[in-house]
Motif scaffolding. Structure first.
Motif, PDB file in Angstrom:
ATOM      1  N   ILE A 274       0.858  -1.419   0.003  1.00 17.81           N
ATOM      2  CA  ILE A 274      -0.122  -0.127  -0.113  1.00 17.81           C
ATOM      3  C   ILE A 274       1.023   1.289   0.001  1.00 17.81           C
ATOM      4  CG2 ILE A 274      -0.201   0.559   2.564  1.00 17.81           C
ATOM      5  CD1 ILE A 274      -3.161   0.121  -0.176  1.00 17.81           C
ATOM      6  N   GLN A 275       2.307   1.299   0.355  1.00 19.59           N
ATOM      7  CA  GLN A 275       3.026   2.384   0.269  1.00 19.59           C
ATOM      8  C   GLN A 275       3.303   2.995  -1.041  1.00 19.59           C
ATOM      9  OE1 GLN A 275       6.207   2.191   3.274  1.00 19.59           O
ATOM     10  NE2 GLN A 275       5.222   0.423   4.215  1.00 19.59           N
ATOM     11  N   LYS A 276       2.940   2.171  -2.071  1.00 21.07           N
ATOM     12  CA  LYS A 276       3.285   2.196  -3.480  1.00 21.07           C
ATOM     13  C   LYS A 276       2.193   3.191  -3.954  1.00 21.07           C
ATOM     14  CE  LYS A 276       5.569  -2.158  -4.147  1.00 21.07           C
ATOM     15  NZ  LYS A 276       5.640  -3.418  -4.616  1.00 21.07           N
ATOM     16  N   HIS A 277       1.003   3.446  -3.097  1.00 18.79           N
ATOM     17  CA  HIS A 277      -0.144   3.990  -3.625  1.00 18.79           C
ATOM     18  C   HIS A 277      -0.164   5.327  -2.912  1.00 18.79           C
ATOM     19  CE1 HIS A 277      -1.433   0.579  -6.190  1.00 18.79           C
ATOM     20  NE2 HIS A 277      -0.843  -0.230  -5.096  1.00 18.79           N
ATOM     21  N   ASP A 278      -0.750   6.304  -3.760  1.00 20.51           N
ATOM     22  CA  ASP A 278      -1.153   7.549  -3.235  1.00 20.51           C
ATOM     23  C   ASP A 278      -2.799   7.677  -2.498  1.00 20.51           C
ATOM     24  OD1 ASP A 278       1.356   8.440  -3.530  1.00 20.51           O
ATOM     25  OD2 ASP A 278       1.042   9.082  -5.525  1.00 20.51           O
ATOM     26  N   PHE A 279      -3.007   8.290  -1.780  1.00 19.53           N
ATOM     27  CA  PHE A 279      -4.184   8.461  -1.135  1.00 19.53           C
ATOM     28  C   PHE A 279      -4.653   9.902  -1.157  1.00 19.53           C
ATOM     29  CE2 PHE A 279      -3.490   3.960  -0.422  1.00 19.53           C
ATOM     30  CZ  PHE A 279      -4.820   3.107  -0.334  1.00 19.53           C
ATOM     31  N   GLN A 280      -5.985   9.971  -1.580  1.00 21.16           N
ATOM     32  CA  GLN A 280      -6.442  11.586  -1.640  1.00 21.16           C
ATOM     33  C   GLN A 280      -7.197  11.905  -0.198  1.00 21.16           C
ATOM     34  OE1 GLN A 280      -4.976  13.523  -4.176  1.00 21.16           O
ATOM     35  NE2 GLN A 280      -3.915  11.822  -4.823  1.00 21.16           N
ATOM     36  N   ASN A 281      -8.002  11.191   0.222  1.00 24.89           N
ATOM     37  CA  ASN A 281      -8.983  11.321   1.206  1.00 24.89           C
ATOM     38  C   ASN A 281      -8.662  10.355   2.528  1.00 24.89           C
ATOM     39  OD1 ASN A 281     -10.720  12.914  -0.406  1.00 24.89           O
ATOM     40  ND2 ASN A 281     -10.898  11.132  -1.649  1.00 24.89           N
ATOM     41  N   SER A 282      -8.247   9.333   2.362  1.00 18.93           N
ATOM     42  CA  SER A 282      -8.141   8.408   3.444  1.00 18.93           C
ATOM     43  C   SER A 282      -6.744   8.135   4.230  1.00 18.93           C
ATOM     44  CB  SER A 282      -8.709   6.806   3.040  1.00 18.93           C
ATOM     45  OG  SER A 282      -9.749   7.088   2.347  1.00 18.93           O
ATOM     46  N   ILE A 283      -6.555   7.633   5.140  1.00 17.27           N
ATOM     47  CA  ILE A 283      -5.358   7.210   6.015  1.00 17.27           C
ATOM     48  C   ILE A 283      -5.424   5.892   6.208  1.00 17.27           C
ATOM     49  CG2 ILE A 283      -3.891   8.022   8.089  1.00 17.27           C
ATOM     50  CD1 ILE A 283      -4.905  10.722   8.060  1.00 17.27           C
ATOM     51  N   ILE A 284      -4.279   5.341   5.965  1.00 14.81           N
ATOM     52  CA  ILE A 284      -4.339   3.822   6.355  1.00 14.81           C
ATOM     53  C   ILE A 284      -4.019   3.652   7.522  1.00 14.81           C
ATOM     54  CG2 ILE A 284      -3.110   1.734   5.735  1.00 14.81           C
ATOM     55  CD1 ILE A 284      -4.981   2.791   3.340  1.00 14.81           C
ATOM     56  N   ALA A 285      -4.792   2.710   8.548  1.00 15.88           N
ATOM     57  CA  ALA A 285      -4.348   2.503   9.914  1.00 15.88           C
ATOM     58  C   ALA A 285      -3.949   0.771  10.278  1.00 15.88           C
ATOM     59  CB  ALA A 285      -5.671   2.561  10.552  1.00 15.88           C
TER      60      ALA A 285
ATOM     61  N   ALA B  76       6.626  -8.601  19.994  1.00 15.96           N
ATOM     62  CA  ALA B  76       6.545  -8.882  18.633  1.00 15.96           C
ATOM     63  C   ALA B  76       5.327  -8.148  17.927  1.00 15.96           C
ATOM     64  CB  ALA B  76       6.556 -10.559  18.307  1.00 15.96           C
ATOM     65  N   ILE B  77       4.211  -8.244  18.373  1.00 15.01           N
ATOM     66  CA  ILE B  77       3.186  -7.328  17.932  1.00 15.01           C
ATOM     67  C   ILE B  77       3.433  -5.635  17.593  1.00 15.01           C
ATOM     68  CG2 ILE B  77       0.670  -6.517  18.135  1.00 15.01           C
ATOM     69  CD1 ILE B  77       0.154  -9.284  19.395  1.00 15.01           C
ATOM     70  N   PHE B  78       3.925  -5.224  18.616  1.00 19.86           N
ATOM     71  CA  PHE B  78       4.286  -3.594  18.509  1.00 19.86           C
ATOM     72  C   PHE B  78       5.271  -3.653  17.518  1.00 19.86           C
ATOM     73  CE2 PHE B  78       2.930  -1.574  22.900  1.00 19.86           C
ATOM     74  CZ  PHE B  78       1.779  -2.429  22.826  1.00 19.86           C
ATOM     75  N   GLN B  79       6.282  -4.319  17.515  1.00 22.31           N
ATOM     76  CA  GLN B  79       7.343  -4.198  16.347  1.00 22.31           C
ATOM     77  C   GLN B  79       6.819  -4.265  14.963  1.00 22.31           C
ATOM     78  OE1 GLN B  79      10.497  -3.126  17.347  1.00 22.31           O
ATOM     79  NE2 GLN B  79       9.200  -3.205  19.477  1.00 22.31           N
ATOM     80  N   SER B  80       5.912  -5.367  14.827  1.00 19.93           N
ATOM     81  CA  SER B  80       5.193  -5.424  13.554  1.00 19.93           C
ATOM     82  C   SER B  80       4.277  -4.313  13.205  1.00 19.93           C
ATOM     83  CB  SER B  80       4.380  -6.561  13.263  1.00 19.93           C
ATOM     84  OG  SER B  80       3.452  -6.564  14.275  1.00 19.93           O
ATOM     85  N   LEU B  81       3.525  -3.698  14.300  1.00 19.68           N
ATOM     86  CA  LEU B  81       3.161  -2.368  13.986  1.00 19.68           C
ATOM     87  C   LEU B  81       3.849  -1.228  13.377  1.00 19.68           C
ATOM     88  CD1 LEU B  81       0.514  -2.405  17.009  1.00 19.68           C
ATOM     89  CD2 LEU B  81      -0.071  -2.558  14.553  1.00 19.68           C
ATOM     90  N   LEU B  82       4.676  -1.047  14.231  1.00 17.35           N
ATOM     91  CA  LEU B  82       5.954   0.136  13.760  1.00 17.35           C
ATOM     92  C   LEU B  82       6.574  -0.158  12.494  1.00 17.35           C
ATOM     93  CD1 LEU B  82       7.467   0.734  17.526  1.00 17.35           C
ATOM     94  CD2 LEU B  82       5.586   1.693  16.286  1.00 17.35           C
ATOM     95  N   GLU B  83       6.867  -1.290  12.312  1.00 10.27           N
ATOM     96  CA  GLU B  83       7.371  -1.826  10.915  1.00 10.27           C
ATOM     97  C   GLU B  83       6.271  -1.498   9.668  1.00 10.27           C
ATOM     98  OE1 GLU B  83       8.757  -5.787  11.359  1.00 10.27           O
ATOM     99  OE2 GLU B  83      10.377  -5.257  12.770  1.00 10.27           O
ATOM    100  N   SER B  84       5.048  -1.433  10.151  1.00 16.19           N
ATOM    101  CA  SER B  84       3.953  -1.207   8.955  1.00 16.19           C
ATOM    102  C   SER B  84       4.029   0.104   8.383  1.00 16.19           C
ATOM    103  CB  SER B  84       2.514  -1.365   9.510  1.00 16.19           C
ATOM    104  OG  SER B  84       2.282  -0.445  10.328  1.00 16.19           O
ATOM    105  N   ASN B  85       4.663   1.122   9.194  1.00 17.52           N
ATOM    106  CA  ASN B  85       4.823   2.448   8.806  1.00 17.52           C
ATOM    107  C   ASN B  85       3.388   2.995   8.700  1.00 17.52           C
ATOM    108  OD1 ASN B  85       7.833   2.603   8.441  1.00 17.52           O
ATOM    109  ND2 ASN B  85       7.595   1.323   6.521  1.00 17.52           N
ATOM    110  N   ALA B  86       2.668   2.623   9.414  1.00 11.44           N
ATOM    111  CA  ALA B  86       1.212   3.198   9.339  1.00 11.44           C
ATOM    112  C   ALA B  86       1.372   4.520  10.246  1.00 11.44           C
ATOM    113  CB  ALA B  86       0.073   2.126   9.777  1.00 11.44           C
TER     114      ALA B  86
END
Length: 534
Positions: free
Chosen positions: A60-71, A87-97
């Motif tokens: 999803i980081q390859k796409h531009d969004f005009q109205n929405s924010i990815i959570a 491990a869950i926290f690390q995966s959340l931070l690595e998602s770059n959301a």
């Protein structure tokens, strides 16, 4: 005008629905469509739980969004560890959301039974989780899991959990009716208590539909001050589903005076609803409010007569506001008003005293007495209409013969189906054969194979659904196998769906009638598009 922010969780909570499975690419396509619709937040999934969600956050980081924010979604950290090592926290931070949503237990039974920890330890767990994650993101939402059940059982504990989340920096406290058992009065009482305890906190709502009240509870929450609403398109979700955004958003915009996605975007709602059901490979629910094909469909003659004078007589909103349309159904219950309206829709308006109207009414009632069903098979009716009213025989080919074989050669082997078709198009004859998953599929494939050389657009057509019904009371002799059968075939080409019908004592013949109507209708619609009438 007050604003309510929409948080779509179709890609996470929605995928927990039975029979709903999405690939990473499916999820990306849906996210882009939701961005077009204008929802403020799109929950992409739980990156720490499965490979599909992890891949989604990379893609999803390859796409531009005009109205929405990815959570990204996750839980409080494992109480056996620490936030830094979780491990869950690390995966959340690595998602770059840029936005994270963390759920935590707010029902004392879940804290002590599911997590096996004390009440104060659970409160601390929520505080520490949010305090650790908040500096890494733009916004952090706290989903108070089972909040309403917890509030009924132990108000002080549930409110303490919310207070901990608020003090740690949660931007929105999302109150969750996780079991879907609350009533609107329960929701109102709980939110009033939360606002009294935490008057500065921003409140959100997340409801499930186990009591058929998810939409009602969400709207009541907004009435009580919630300004963040979570839900899914078409109400997809575990068990009975989540709050249906396709009902929540138009009610907020059109009836309650709140702005969520705006009137211009609301007109895309039906399109987005159907797009997502297509991606999910699930049939749209005909009677779904606002966006269903039957939401503004009228069958009774009295209703249609009134709607022709003023649509408000039997429609609570203008269908176009949500991108839907009014439909007039035809059956032996239909009056002349139904037929006059359909004639206008088809571009051939008729006067009440037009003799063709009587001919249409007579033909409709005759054919429905034989078992044809035109309130569903509108494509077949449209072909019949043009034949009678405008003299157009919309037959793009002529059948010379067909042959269908169904064979099972071994006890444990799958049966095989093969069909041969000979048709004439103009002065040319085409003779082809095809195999298929059953005789109707084989016949459909053989016919399209024969015609695609003349009509290349037929390669877009797919047989989407096939229904057979034995017609009670239409038995030719004492043997039940001689009963008439009605076949309904739903087809689609990427632009639209249409349904056709065939009736015969022979199921293959009834299927052939429906298949032929389907092909002719597709070619007729292509002609209309070519001249700008579709």
């Amino acid at each position: 005008m007050n604003t309510v922010k929409i948080y779509d969780t179709t890609l996470r909570d929605g995928t927990q629905a039975e029979e709903l499975n999405l690939t990473t690419q499916d999820k990306v396509r849906i996210a882009l469509k939701l961005d077009e619709l204008g929802v403020q937040y799109i929950e992409g999934g739980w990156p720490g739980s499965n490979p599909t969600d992890r891949q989604f956050f990379e893609e999803i980081q390859k796409h531009d969004f005009q109205n929405s924010i990815i959570a990204a979604f996750g839980s409080t950290y494992n109480p056996k560890g620490t936030p830094e090592t979780d491990a869950i926290f690390q995966s959340l931070l690595e998602s770059n959301a840029r936005v994270l949503t963390i759920f935590g237990k707010t029902w004392d039974m879940h804290a002590t039974l599911a997590l096996g920890i004390g009440e104060q330890e659970n409160v601390d767990l929520i505080h520490e989780s949010i305090a650790y994650l908040k500096p890494h993101v733009d916004e952090l939402f706290f989903d108070a899991e089972h909040f309403f059940d917890g509030f009924r059982n132990n108000k002080e504990f549930s409110l303490n959990c919310l207070a901990a989340a608020h003090e740690a920096g949660a931007d929105v406290l999302v109150l969750c009716d996780t079991n879907g058992g609350s009533l609107p009065a329960d929701v109102a009482e709980a939110i009033k208590a939360v606002r009294k305890r935490l008057p500065e906190a921003q409140i959100g709502i997340h409801t499930h539909n186990d009591s058929e009240l998810a939409v009602a509870n969400s709207l009541e929450a907004v009435r009580q001050g919630a300004r963040h609403v979570q839900g899914t398109v078409n109400g997809y979700g575990e068990r009975c589903g989540n709050a249906n955004l396709c009902s929540i958003m138009p009610n907020l915009e059109l009836k309650m005076g709140y702005s969520c996605i705006g009137a211009d975007k609301l007109g895309k709602l039906t399109e987005v609803s159907h797009f997502i059901s297509e991606i999910a490979n699930l049939r749209p629910f005909l009677r779904q409010p606002f966006v269903g094909a039957s939401a503004f469909a009228h069958k009774g003659g009295v209703h249609v007569s009134a709607v022709r004078k003023d649509s408000k007589t039997y429609e609570h909103i203008e269908p176009g506001l949500v991108g839907n349309r009014q439909r007039i159904l035809l059956s032996d219950l239909s009056g002349r008003s139904n037929m006059l309206t359909k004639a206008e829709q088809f571009g051939h308006p008729l006067q009440k005293d037009d003799p063709r109207l009587d001919k249409l009414m007579k033909e409709l009632k005759l054919r429905e007495s034989m078992g044809f069903e035109y309130s569903v098979a509108e494509a077949s009716f449209e072909l019949m209409f043009h034949k009678i009213v405008s003299g157009q025989h919309l037959n793009y080919f002529k059948l010379l013969n067909f042959f269908v074989m169904d064979a099972k050669r071994e006890e444990d082997a799958e049966p095989t189906s093969e069909a041969t078709v000979m048709v004439e198009v103009g002065d040319q004859i085409e003779h082809t054969a095809a195999t298929g998953m059953g005789p109707v599929n084989a016949l459909d494939r053989a016919l399209r194979k024969a015609l695609e050389r003349f009509y290349p657009s037929l390669n877009q057509v797919r047989l989407l659904d096939f229904k057979v019904r034995v017609m009670s009371g239409a038995v030719r002799d004492t043997g039940g196998t001689a009963s008439f059968v009605r076949v309904l075939i739903e087809s689609g080409d990427g632009f639209e769906r249409w349904t056709t019908v065939g009736v015969s004592h022979n199921i293959i013949e009834a299927s052939w009638q429906a298949v032929v109507d389907s092909i002719n209708y597709k070619l007729f619609r292509d002609d209309q598009r070519a001249i700008g009438k579709a």
